[in-house]
Design a protein around this motif. Structure first.
Motif, short mmCIF file in Angstrom:
data_model
loop_
_atom_site.label_atom_id
_atom_site.label_comp_id
_atom_site.label_asym_id
_atom_site.label_seq_id
_atom_site.Cartn_x
_atom_site.Cartn_y
_atom_site.Cartn_z
N THR A 112 0.83 -1.20 0.00
CA THR A 112 0.00 0.00 0.00
C THR A 112 0.87 1.26 0.00
OG1 THR A 112 -1.69 -1.23 1.20
CG2 THR A 112 -1.92 1.16 1.16
N ILE A 113 1.97 1.22 0.75
CA ILE A 113 2.91 2.35 0.75
C ILE A 113 3.49 2.55 -0.64
CG2 ILE A 113 5.19 3.09 1.56
CD1 ILE A 113 4.45 1.91 4.32
N ASP A 114 3.89 1.44 -1.30
CA ASP A 114 4.44 1.54 -2.66
C ASP A 114 3.45 2.21 -3.60
OD1 ASP A 114 6.70 0.31 -1.80
OD2 ASP A 114 6.26 -1.65 -2.68
N VAL A 174 6.66 8.56 3.55
CA VAL A 174 5.25 8.75 3.23
C VAL A 174 4.55 9.30 4.47
CG1 VAL A 174 3.08 7.54 2.78
CG2 VAL A 174 5.11 6.99 1.44
N ASP A 175 3.82 10.38 4.25
CA ASP A 175 3.12 11.03 5.35
C ASP A 175 1.71 10.44 5.46
OD1 ASP A 175 2.77 12.82 7.38
OD2 ASP A 175 2.04 14.43 6.07
N GLU A 202 3.02 5.96 -2.84
CA GLU A 202 4.13 6.73 -3.40
C GLU A 202 3.98 6.91 -4.90
OE1 GLU A 202 7.42 4.27 -1.90
OE2 GLU A 202 8.30 6.16 -1.23
N ALA A 203 3.56 5.82 -5.57
CA ALA A 203 3.50 5.85 -7.03
C ALA A 203 2.43 6.80 -7.56
CB ALA A 203 3.26 4.43 -7.57
N GLU A 238 7.32 3.17 11.50
CA GLU A 238 8.70 3.04 10.99
C GLU A 238 8.72 2.84 9.48
OE1 GLU A 238 10.48 -0.16 13.20
OE2 GLU A 238 10.24 0.92 15.10
N LEU A 239 7.82 1.97 8.99
CA LEU A 239 7.78 1.71 7.55
C LEU A 239 7.40 2.98 6.78
CD1 LEU A 239 6.06 -1.82 7.41
CD2 LEU A 239 8.38 -1.26 6.64
#
Lengths: 122, 189
Positions: A20-22, A61-62, A25-26, A54-55
């Protein structure tokens, strides 16, 4: 898009958050991370909250990280319903020793009750 | 014994030990055979069956589709599985297996101490002919022979014919229920 990801404390939850973070960001989504109350999990709610923070920091990512008390499925759907979310993201099931995909009762509850689009991460 | 699933108090069985032979409802002679090893030729025969398998009857992602993915799947779980097949004219037309529910190879030394996950598939042209019941009973008979005591499975909750078959041999629904129904059988100590 305004995305809410719901996490227990399993390795599957970590994988779900990483993906989900990836994606965040994308495409530049707004992300909220909800850590659910699942006492039987490998990580406690506090541990999961710390690891999620931490991740997010590592990926720069905010995102808001919140905890939800009570039944995991209904507390997550309720929170999604109160907010302005376009998509709810949860883990896409575990694999049995045989390799069968298993969706638990939380997944079933979320799929059948969420007012938003639901994404299952594999 | 490890594991957290509830099992019936009363043991099920007895079940016939392979090899057995039956004439199915279409008059075909079917042999129910336990595989001594699951590699090389015996594994290839089973790969061939799954290549023929109609993907419409997949359950929870298995079997995979495509010969390479089928072979990768079977090779990944092959080492400690217990396998019984149904053969017609030499071809594998049904496959039932037990996969140990442990990541610890040493635990396999005492099969009665661990839980085993069951799956069974019968080629479409051989379904509704009585083969599935014989194959399932043959697998459970073979499981008892090798000292297995606790077997579980999951089945899609709406698959009533399969659930009825599992109940007929002694499986009982456990508490866990979502899209899949979990069931368990106790084979005795």
């Amino acid at each position: 898009m305004n995305v809410l990801v719901g996490l227990g404390g399993s390795d599957e939850s970590i994988k779900t958050l990483r993906q989900t973070i990836d994606r965040t960001e994308a495409v530049g989504d707004d992300l909220t991370v909800a850590v659910l109350e699942k006492p039987e999990s490998k990580r406690s709610q506090e541990e999961m909250q710390e690891e999620a923070a931490e991740l997010l920091t590592a990926a720069d990512v905010d995102a808001d990280v919140i905890t939800l008390e009570g039944d995991p499925g209904s507390s997550l759907v309720n929170y999604a319903e109160q907010g302005e979310f376009d998509q709810l993201v949860i883990g896409g099931g575990t694999l049995s020793p045989m390799g069968k995909i298993q969706l638990g009762p939380i997944t079933e509850f979320v799929l059948l009750n969420a007012p938003t689009t639901v994404k299952l991460v594999r | 014994m490890s594991g957290t699933r509830p099992y019936p108090d009363e043991p099920s069985g007895p079940f016939p030990s392979p090899t057995t032979t039956l004439e199915d409802r279409d008059g075909r002679q079917i042999d129910i055979v336990a595989l001594d090893s699951f590699a090389d030729e015996s594994l290839e025969d089973v790969v061939e069956m799954y290549v023929q398998f109609d993907p419409e009857d997949r359950a929870q992602g298995i079997p995979p589709t495509g010969e390479q993915r089928i072979r990768d799947w079977l090779e990944a779980i092959a080492e400690n599985t217990v396998n019984v097949v149904a053969r017609h004219d030499g071809d594998v037309v049904g496959h039932a297996m037990l996969v140990p529910d442990t990541g610890d190879p040493a635990a396999i030394d005492d099969p009665g101490d661990i839980e085993w996950e069951l799956a069974i598939f019968v080629l479409q042209a051989y379904q509704r002919a009585g083969i599935g019941t014989e194959l399932l009973e043959g697998l459970l008979g073979h499981a008892i022979d090798v000292g297995i005591e606790r077997v579980w499975l999951t089945v899609e909750r709406w698959n009533n014919p399969a659930i009825a078959l599992y109940e007929r041999v002694g499986f009982e629904a456990t508490g866990t229920e979502s899209f899949e129904q979990e069931m368990a059988i106790f084979l005795g100590e």
